[in-house]
Scaffold this active site. Sequence first.
Site, PDB file in Angstrom:
ATOM      1  N   VAL A  61      -0.584   2.162   0.826  1.00  0.00           N
ATOM      2  CA  VAL A  61      -0.774   3.129  -0.257  1.00  0.00           C
ATOM      3  C   VAL A  61      -1.119   2.476  -1.591  1.00  0.00           C
ATOM      4  O   VAL A  61      -1.512   3.170  -2.529  1.00  0.00           O
ATOM      5  CB  VAL A  61       0.472   4.030  -0.450  1.00  0.00           C
ATOM      6  CG1 VAL A  61       0.662   4.957   0.723  1.00  0.00           C
ATOM      7  CG2 VAL A  61       1.720   3.202  -0.703  1.00  0.00           C
ATOM      8  N   TYR A  62      -0.961   1.166  -1.706  1.00  0.00           N
ATOM      9  CA  TYR A  62      -1.307   0.529  -2.974  1.00  0.00           C
ATOM     10  C   TYR A  62      -2.823   0.603  -3.185  1.00  0.00           C
ATOM     11  O   TYR A  62      -3.603   0.082  -2.382  1.00  0.00           O
ATOM     12  CB  TYR A  62      -0.871  -0.942  -2.985  1.00  0.00           C
ATOM     13  CG  TYR A  62       0.616  -1.177  -2.907  1.00  0.00           C
ATOM     14  CD1 TYR A  62       1.528  -0.150  -3.132  1.00  0.00           C
ATOM     15  CD2 TYR A  62       1.117  -2.436  -2.611  1.00  0.00           C
ATOM     16  CE1 TYR A  62       2.896  -0.373  -3.050  1.00  0.00           C
ATOM     17  CE2 TYR A  62       2.493  -2.673  -2.544  1.00  0.00           C
ATOM     18  CZ  TYR A  62       3.365  -1.634  -2.756  1.00  0.00           C
ATOM     19  OH  TYR A  62       4.722  -1.866  -2.679  1.00  0.00           O
ATOM     20  N   SER A  63      -3.202   1.266  -4.259  1.00  0.00           N
ATOM     21  CA  SER A  63      -4.626   1.480  -4.557  1.00  0.00           C
ATOM     22  C   SER A  63      -5.374   2.061  -3.360  1.00  0.00           C
ATOM     23  O   SER A  63      -6.523   1.701  -3.088  1.00  0.00           O
ATOM     24  CB  SER A  63      -5.288   0.170  -5.020  1.00  0.00           C
ATOM     25  OG  SER A  63      -4.753  -0.251  -6.257  1.00  0.00           O
ATOM     26  N   SER A  64      -4.674   2.940  -2.631  1.00  0.00           N
ATOM     27  CA  SER A  64      -5.284   3.661  -1.498  1.00  0.00           C
ATOM     28  C   SER A  64      -5.957   2.722  -0.499  1.00  0.00           C
ATOM     29  O   SER A  64      -7.050   2.991   0.004  1.00  0.00           O
ATOM     30  CB  SER A  64      -6.303   4.686  -2.019  1.00  0.00           C
ATOM     31  OG  SER A  64      -5.678   5.626  -2.874  1.00  0.00           O
TER      32      SER A  64
END
Length: 351
Positions: A61-64
Amino acid sequence: MRFNPLGRTGLFVSELCLGTMTFGDGGGFFEYMGGLRQDEADPLVKAAVDAGVNFIDTANVYSSGRSEAVTGQAIKNLGLARHDIVLATKAFGPMGDGPNRRGLSRMHLLEACKESLKRLGTDYIDLYQVHGFDAATPIEETLRALDVLVDHGHVRYIGLSNWAAWQVEKALGISERLNLARFQSIQSYYSLVGRELEREIVPMLRQEGLGLLVWSPLAGGFLSGKYSDGSPEGADGKGRRDTRAFPPVDDARGGRVVEAMRPIAAAHGRSVAQVALAWLLHQPAVTSVIMGAKRPDQLADNLGAADLILSADELKILDEASALPAEYPGWMFEVQGQYRRDQINQPRRGA
């Protein structure tokens, strides 16, 4: 740099871990933390590895997903041997609009792992962590899916993040009963201004042999030395917590903690942030502390905590300034159990 075993395994990880929440520019919940391009991330990875760090943590989920892609590319760009890096990532948060593009179901975990492997550009993930507790999915379903990933060689070890102690205990019991892969670590928030972990989770993980990976050791910048009584110091009077005050901190109590840290930092000629990290490295339950940075100087300062030794008196000052208020049933344990502890600790003949 010291290395510690991860849970009940023979895998050793550096006591400082490079967190990559700042890598990538793909938006999402953590957008306010991200934004680093590949050419900005590569030097950070190199500096960490040169300092002895062998542990890198990211999440889908970090920066998608961009954080994973930048992290994997950095390892390749720098020519790092894959087997010399312990690579960790996570799954749970939304990676699309559909109802099954999130959570810890078998469907989502198997697909999320495949996508993470592709973005990271690797054949296996050393530590695959569930990034939260999924109230909609039975724990047994999650564990069976993770066991498949381990059995197929896509994942070496499994961990979890942001679970309550009772949830972890239940999962460990299911793994033992069904002979499934066992969680080896928990990634949790822990800092001098956030010690709630010590009430239930720390005793549990020490009893069960789980490793503790600490996220946000500087309390979202509160312990960076830039804040006093919750207000950022400096000419512009602004800080990261103005964008999002996460994790939450009791400003008054936190301010007292910071003021207790400043003389200790000055006595060692170190930063307040290094004192915050060093305190964590002195805690027996901690396996590795995850550092996040956007600039090389921030990372260099964090890495400097590895050789900062705090005295017993300094640790006592910090412990007392940051002590948790008494809470039931903890204070009742103290009232009822002292005589039994005295019996256990009484000297034996000839001692």
